[in-house]
Motif scaffolding. Structure first.
Motif, PDB file in Angstrom:
ATOM      1  N   ILE A   1      14.744  -2.002 -32.203  1.00  0.00           N
ATOM      2  CA  ILE A   1      13.528  -1.177 -32.077  1.00  0.00           C
ATOM      3  C   ILE A   1      13.870   0.177 -32.672  1.00  0.00           C
ATOM      4  CG2 ILE A   1      11.805  -0.176 -30.551  1.00  0.00           C
ATOM      5  CD1 ILE A   1      12.468  -2.295 -28.496  1.00  0.00           C
ATOM      6  N   GLY A   2      13.279   0.459 -33.812  1.00  0.00           N
ATOM      7  CA  GLY A   2      13.652   1.693 -34.511  1.00  0.00           C
ATOM      8  C   GLY A   2      15.110   1.636 -34.919  1.00  0.00           C
ATOM      9  N   MET A   3      15.866   2.692 -34.588  1.00  0.00           N
ATOM     10  CA  MET A   3      17.293   2.714 -34.899  1.00  0.00           C
ATOM     11  C   MET A   3      18.128   2.187 -33.738  1.00  0.00           C
ATOM     12  SD  MET A   3      17.224   3.702 -37.956  1.00  0.00           S
ATOM     13  CE  MET A   3      18.956   4.009 -38.330  1.00  0.00           C
ATOM     14  N   ARG A   4      17.469   1.784 -32.650  1.00  0.00           N
ATOM     15  CA  ARG A   4      18.190   1.222 -31.508  1.00  0.00           C
ATOM     16  C   ARG A   4      18.458  -0.256 -31.725  1.00  0.00           C
ATOM     17  NH1 ARG A   4      16.111   0.924 -26.309  1.00  0.00           N
ATOM     18  NH2 ARG A   4      13.964   0.879 -27.055  1.00  0.00           N
ATOM     19  N   ARG A   5      19.629  -0.694 -31.307  1.00  0.00           N
ATOM     20  CA  ARG A   5      19.971  -2.109 -31.345  1.00  0.00           C
ATOM     21  C   ARG A   5      20.763  -2.447 -30.097  1.00  0.00           C
ATOM     22  NH1 ARG A   5      22.969  -2.083 -36.974  1.00  0.00           N
ATOM     23  NH2 ARG A   5      22.980  -4.343 -36.618  1.00  0.00           N
ATOM     24  N   PHE A   6      20.435  -3.569 -29.478  1.00  0.00           N
ATOM     25  CA  PHE A   6      21.155  -3.954 -28.268  1.00  0.00           C
ATOM     26  C   PHE A   6      21.157  -5.473 -28.140  1.00  0.00           C
ATOM     27  CE2 PHE A   6      16.803  -2.725 -27.313  1.00  0.00           C
ATOM     28  CZ  PHE A   6      16.290  -3.803 -26.609  1.00  0.00           C
ATOM     29  N   PRO A   7      22.215  -6.052 -27.534  1.00  0.00           N
ATOM     30  CA  PRO A   7      22.335  -7.508 -27.419  1.00  0.00           C
ATOM     31  C   PRO A   7      21.226  -8.088 -26.533  1.00  0.00           C
ATOM     32  CG  PRO A   7      24.427  -6.423 -26.979  1.00  0.00           C
ATOM     33  CD  PRO A   7      23.381  -5.357 -26.976  1.00  0.00           C
ATOM     34  N   ALA A   8      20.528  -9.085 -27.031  1.00  0.00           N
ATOM     35  CA  ALA A   8      19.489  -9.777 -26.256  1.00  0.00           C
ATOM     36  C   ALA A   8      18.961 -10.936 -27.084  1.00  0.00           C
ATOM     37  CB  ALA A   8      18.341  -8.840 -25.886  1.00  0.00           C
ATOM     38  N   GLY A   9      18.586 -12.014 -26.415  1.00  0.00           N
ATOM     39  CA  GLY A   9      17.947 -13.140 -27.097  1.00  0.00           C
ATOM     40  C   GLY A   9      16.463 -12.895 -27.244  1.00  0.00           C
ATOM     41  N   ARG A  10      15.873 -12.326 -26.214  1.00  0.00           N
ATOM     42  CA  ARG A  10      14.523 -11.760 -26.251  1.00  0.00           C
ATOM     43  C   ARG A  10      14.489 -10.666 -25.208  1.00  0.00           C
ATOM     44  NH1 ARG A  10      12.604 -17.210 -24.780  1.00  0.00           N
ATOM     45  NH2 ARG A  10      12.794 -17.473 -22.518  1.00  0.00           N
ATOM     46  N   MET A  11      13.417  -9.901 -25.198  1.00  0.00           N
ATOM     47  CA  MET A  11      13.357  -8.721 -24.340  1.00  0.00           C
ATOM     48  C   MET A  11      13.640  -9.090 -22.886  1.00  0.00           C
ATOM     49  SD  MET A  11      12.951  -5.470 -24.617  1.00  0.00           S
ATOM     50  CE  MET A  11      11.942  -5.075 -26.038  1.00  0.00           C
ATOM     51  N   GLY A  12      14.674  -8.439 -22.307  1.00  0.00           N
ATOM     52  CA  GLY A  12      15.009  -8.630 -20.907  1.00  0.00           C
ATOM     53  C   GLY A  12      15.944  -9.775 -20.632  1.00  0.00           C
ATOM     54  N   GLU A  13      16.401 -10.510 -21.662  1.00  0.00           N
ATOM     55  CA  GLU A  13      17.289 -11.649 -21.460  1.00  0.00           C
ATOM     56  C   GLU A  13      18.480 -11.564 -22.406  1.00  0.00           C
ATOM     57  OE1 GLU A  13      15.515 -15.495 -20.885  1.00  0.00           O
ATOM     58  OE2 GLU A  13      13.525 -14.606 -20.823  1.00  0.00           O
ATOM     59  N   GLY A  14      19.687 -11.762 -21.848  1.00  0.00           N
ATOM     60  CA  GLY A  14      20.918 -11.608 -22.605  1.00  0.00           C
ATOM     61  C   GLY A  14      21.125 -12.695 -23.645  1.00  0.00           C
ATOM     62  N   PRO A  15      21.987 -12.428 -24.655  1.00  0.00           N
ATOM     63  CA  PRO A  15      22.259 -13.411 -25.711  1.00  0.00           C
ATOM     64  C   PRO A  15      23.331 -14.406 -25.296  1.00  0.00           C
ATOM     65  CG  PRO A  15      23.508 -11.436 -26.149  1.00  0.00           C
ATOM     66  CD  PRO A  15      22.731 -11.169 -24.874  1.00  0.00           C
ATOM     67  N   SER A  16      23.512 -15.434 -26.102  1.00  0.00           N
ATOM     68  CA  SER A  16      24.595 -16.391 -25.910  1.00  0.00           C
ATOM     69  C   SER A  16      25.692 -16.054 -26.919  1.00  0.00           C
ATOM     70  CB  SER A  16      24.088 -17.823 -26.132  1.00  0.00           C
ATOM     71  OG  SER A  16      25.146 -18.749 -26.059  1.00  0.00           O
ATOM     72  N   VAL A  17      26.748 -15.423 -26.432  1.00  0.00           N
ATOM     73  CA  VAL A  17      27.821 -14.964 -27.314  1.00  0.00           C
ATOM     74  C   VAL A  17      28.972 -15.974 -27.349  1.00  0.00           C
ATOM     75  CG1 VAL A  17      29.491 -13.127 -27.771  1.00  0.00           C
ATOM     76  CG2 VAL A  17      27.196 -12.560 -26.912  1.00  0.00           C
ATOM     77  N   GLY A  18      29.348 -16.493 -26.178  1.00  0.00           N
ATOM     78  CA  GLY A  18      30.464 -17.438 -26.112  1.00  0.00           C
ATOM     79  C   GLY A  18      30.207 -18.695 -26.910  1.00  0.00           C
ATOM     80  N   LEU A  19      28.975 -19.206 -26.854  1.00  0.00           N
ATOM     81  CA  LEU A  19      28.627 -20.421 -27.581  1.00  0.00           C
ATOM     82  C   LEU A  19      28.716 -20.183 -29.084  1.00  0.00           C
ATOM     83  CD1 LEU A  19      27.691 -23.334 -27.432  1.00  0.00           C
ATOM     84  CD2 LEU A  19      25.331 -22.510 -27.281  1.00  0.00           C
ATOM     85  N   SER A  20      28.277 -19.021 -29.524  1.00  0.00           N
ATOM     86  CA  SER A  20      28.371 -18.677 -30.944  1.00  0.00           C
ATOM     87  C   SER A  20      29.824 -18.661 -31.393  1.00  0.00           C
ATOM     88  CB  SER A  20      27.717 -17.319 -31.196  1.00  0.00           C
ATOM     89  OG  SER A  20      27.656 -17.029 -32.567  1.00  0.00           O
ATOM     90  N   HIS A  21      30.694 -18.076 -30.562  1.00  0.00           N
ATOM     91  CA  HIS A  21      32.129 -18.027 -30.873  1.00  0.00           C
ATOM     92  C   HIS A  21      32.707 -19.442 -30.925  1.00  0.00           C
ATOM     93  CE1 HIS A  21      36.316 -16.734 -30.879  1.00  0.00           C
ATOM     94  NE2 HIS A  21      36.521 -17.554 -29.860  1.00  0.00           N
ATOM     95  N   SER A  22      32.286 -20.305 -30.004  1.00  0.00           N
ATOM     96  CA  SER A  22      32.774 -21.673 -29.949  1.00  0.00           C
ATOM     97  C   SER A  22      32.418 -22.436 -31.219  1.00  0.00           C
ATOM     98  CB  SER A  22      32.180 -22.378 -28.717  1.00  0.00           C
ATOM     99  OG  SER A  22      32.743 -23.649 -28.532  1.00  0.00           O
ATOM    100  N   LEU A  23      31.208 -22.237 -31.725  1.00  0.00           N
ATOM    101  CA  LEU A  23      30.766 -22.918 -32.939  1.00  0.00           C
ATOM    102  C   LEU A  23      31.498 -22.389 -34.171  1.00  0.00           C
ATOM    103  CD1 LEU A  23      26.931 -23.059 -32.190  1.00  0.00           C
ATOM    104  CD2 LEU A  23      28.512 -24.994 -32.218  1.00  0.00           C
TER     105      LEU A  23
END
Length: 616
Positions: free
Chosen positions: A124-146
């Protein structure tokens, strides 16, 4: 839900007994058949959905599904077994999944549906933050596993518009968009929809020159725009539209209610990722939104996706081994990838279509049964999967009717005739004589008894087919005031449907078939009208299937084949096409290289089932 191309996907999912069409019929609040004024090949059923109703009805169906156990948890990564690997092209077999609690769930089949959550990041603008959609965290471990497994992973972008409070919109300035008076259901199991008499109004507005000036003046304030990843070409952000079409003064915006009891409006066409304070100015520059209050800002999202060329036509990965278990029967270990952003697609419909194919094949593999493969000639599901596994996706893929070379025969109205039998349970081998359709496909065993019965009931009557006994002489048709030329040609009721100014009901009445189901009659009329084109397309399909039958061994060393250029050898080694047909559709395949490959394939050809050919 639905649209041009997308609506056909929903009906194909329904034909294979998927749920989204049936749930949409229960929770839709406005139904429209797009392109009704054009030919049936490009009709697109579409519905505005009440989000709460959809969620409730879908949960009800899932929780009442026999033999289904639902467990909720956050998947951290995959559990692999490297001891069974016997080929350099394979990395491991999958044994299960590990939750973020540390618990391991043992399994032989995994279907991954991560959406935008795979290392997702919101902008949003110059802000960036980890999330899959607003209010919900991303899947990072699965991405690393793949990544660790060696999958080729890329980054894509998409976005969503803001949500606007309904009471802050001046609808008096806007054009009303009503639903169809007689809605067409998505599901072939339904003759009507639940809310046909309670459809909501949608509204049409547009951006203004002021809107475009705000976008141009503030593009430097969005990190999403400055990133190099590819966004969706066919449902782009407002920034992309202003950049690509600088000559346009206005872009259409559809204001769509989110539900009967929701106070939020979805402004379809106003996706952006500018700063929140800029978004407020931007939205208020649109006609009717002068006092708009945003309930939630628009945002962009960037996420990982798997290179779809890593997959087979069943959506099983080539990299994860299928090995033997220690029990008494063969259990293939398979990792399947589905859902929109995993394969670089955009939209719920593409997600559902991939999901039903991956899910069916995971189940069939667990039972050691042959796979279900949907080809380009079978449906839009097959077109999409073939496009993705052959060409990959540099930008989110969206289904359109123009992507299919067989769109005259794979229409939204006949998805059940094309696909239900492929997914039906044995034993039935009923031969239907409906225009050009003769069912003879392999049965997957995923269709319910109720759908089987409905499919048999809906198959068209044989008395409309152009058999000699069904032909009538010239005088017979002229008695009913049909303008038939005096050329001595015998014409059946089916033939008469091609005549201008002749309605299906008139033909049915003349043929003594007044009690034929109107929906069946409509199908017959379409095939009668386009019979000449359908017969031509049948010949094209036969040629297509000949190429698909010339299989290519997945372990071929392409560097040993004479006549292939270095570039083609590299592309073939990367994609490993299952057949000559797939190789022909690859980018960079030259006529000379194809001749060399064809010569090699014919020498190496051996008897094999069509399903095994395409699944490899």
């Amino acid at each position: 839900m639905g649209g041009v191309g997308k609506g056909t996907l929903v009906r194909e999912v329904d034909a294979l007994d998927g749920l989204c069409g049936r749930v949409a019929d229960l929770s839709g609040i406005q139904f429209t058949m797009l392109n009704r004024s054009k030919g049936p090949a490009v009709w697109g059923p579409r519905a505005q959905i009440d989000r709460k109703l959809y969620k409730r009805h879908m949960q009800d169906m899932l929780h009442n599904c026999n033999n289904l156990e639902i467990r909720s948890g956050s998947v951290h990564d995959l559990v692999f077994d490297h001891s069974t690997v016997s080929s350099p092209t394979e990395w491991a077999s999958v044994k299960g999944i590990r939750l973020d609690t540390g618990e391991i769930i043992d399994t032989t089949q995994v279907v991954i549906c991560t959406g935008t959550f795979l290392s997702g990041e919101i902008h949003i603008g110059m802000r960036r933050f980890p999330a899959g959609r607003m209010g919900e965290g991303p899947s990072v471990g699965l991405s690393h596993s793949l990544r660790e497994a060696g999958f080729r992973i890329g980054r894509l972008q998409t976005g969503t518009p803001a949500r606007i409070f309904k009471e802050s919109i001046d609808f008096r300035k806007l054009s009303e968009q009503r639903g169809d008076s007689r809605p067409t259901p998505f599901s072939f199991m339904n003759t009507d929809v639940a809310n046909a008499n309670n459809q909501v109004m949608c509204y049409q507005t547009s951006t203004t020159p002021e809107t475009h000036a705000i976008v141009r003046d503030n593009m430097h304030l969005s990190v999403h725009i400055q990133e190099t990843k590819r966004g969706p070409r066919y449902c782009p952000s407002l920034e992309a539209k202003v950049t690509r079409f600088p000559q346009k003064d206005a872009h259409t915006v559809w204001l769509e209610p989110e539900g009967y009891d929701s106070d939020l409006i979805y402004p379809n066409g106003l996706s952006c990722s500018l700063p929140e304070e800029v978004q407020t100015k931007l939205y208020r520059s649109v006609l009717g939104l002068e006092n708009a209050e945003l309930a939630r800002p628009a945002y962009g999202v960037e996420y990982d996706h798997i290179d779809a060329r890593e997959l087979k036509a069943t959506l099983e990965t080539k990299r994860i081994k299928q090995g033997k278990s220690t029990v008494l029967y063969f259990i293939p270990y398979g990792l399947h990838l589905a859902q929109p952003e995993n394969l670089g697609t955009t939209g719920y419909e593409e997600a559902a279509a991939q999901g039903v194919v991956a899910g069916i094949n995971a189940g069939l593999a667990a039972l050691a049964r042959p796979p279900l493969v949907v080809t380009r000639a079978d449906g839009y599901v097959g077109v999409m999967i073939d496009d993705l596994i052959v060409k990959g996706a540099e930008e989110p893929y969206r289904m359109f009717t123009s992507r299919s070379e067989y769109r005259m025969s794979i229409r939204s109205d006949n998805a059940d005739l094309r696909l239900t039998e492929k997914g039906d349970h044995p034993p039935w081998s009923h031969k239907f004589e409906f225009a050009t359709y003769v069912f003879s496909g392999r049965l997957a065993g995923v269709v319910s008894d109720a759908r089987h019965s409905r499919s048999v009931q809906q198959s068209a009557p044989t008395h409309f087919t152009p058999k000699p006994a069904a032909h009538s002489d010239l005088q017979a048709w002229r008695r009913f005031n049909f303008g038939v030329r005096g050329d001595g040609v015998m014409r059946s009721a089916f033939d008469m449907l091609r005549h201008q100014g002749v309605s299906p009901s008139e033909v049915a009445q003349a043929a003594g078939l007044e009690n034929v189901d109107p929906d069946i009659l409509a199908r017959i009329a379409i095939d009668g009208r386009y019979d000449f084109h359908l017969r031509r397309q049948e010949a094209d399909v036969r040629t297509f299937m000949e190429d698909e039958d010339l299989i290519l061994d997945p372990s071929i060393d392409y560097h040993l084949i004479e006549g292939l250029s270095s570039e083609v050898k590299e592309r073939l080694t990367k994609v490993r096409p299952a057949s000559i047909g797939v190789a022909k559709r690859m980018e960079g395949m030259t006529p000379t290289s194809l001749v060399s490959l064809l010569r090699f394939a014919k020498r190496a050809q051996r008897p094999v089932s069509q399903e095994a050919v395409l699944a490899s």
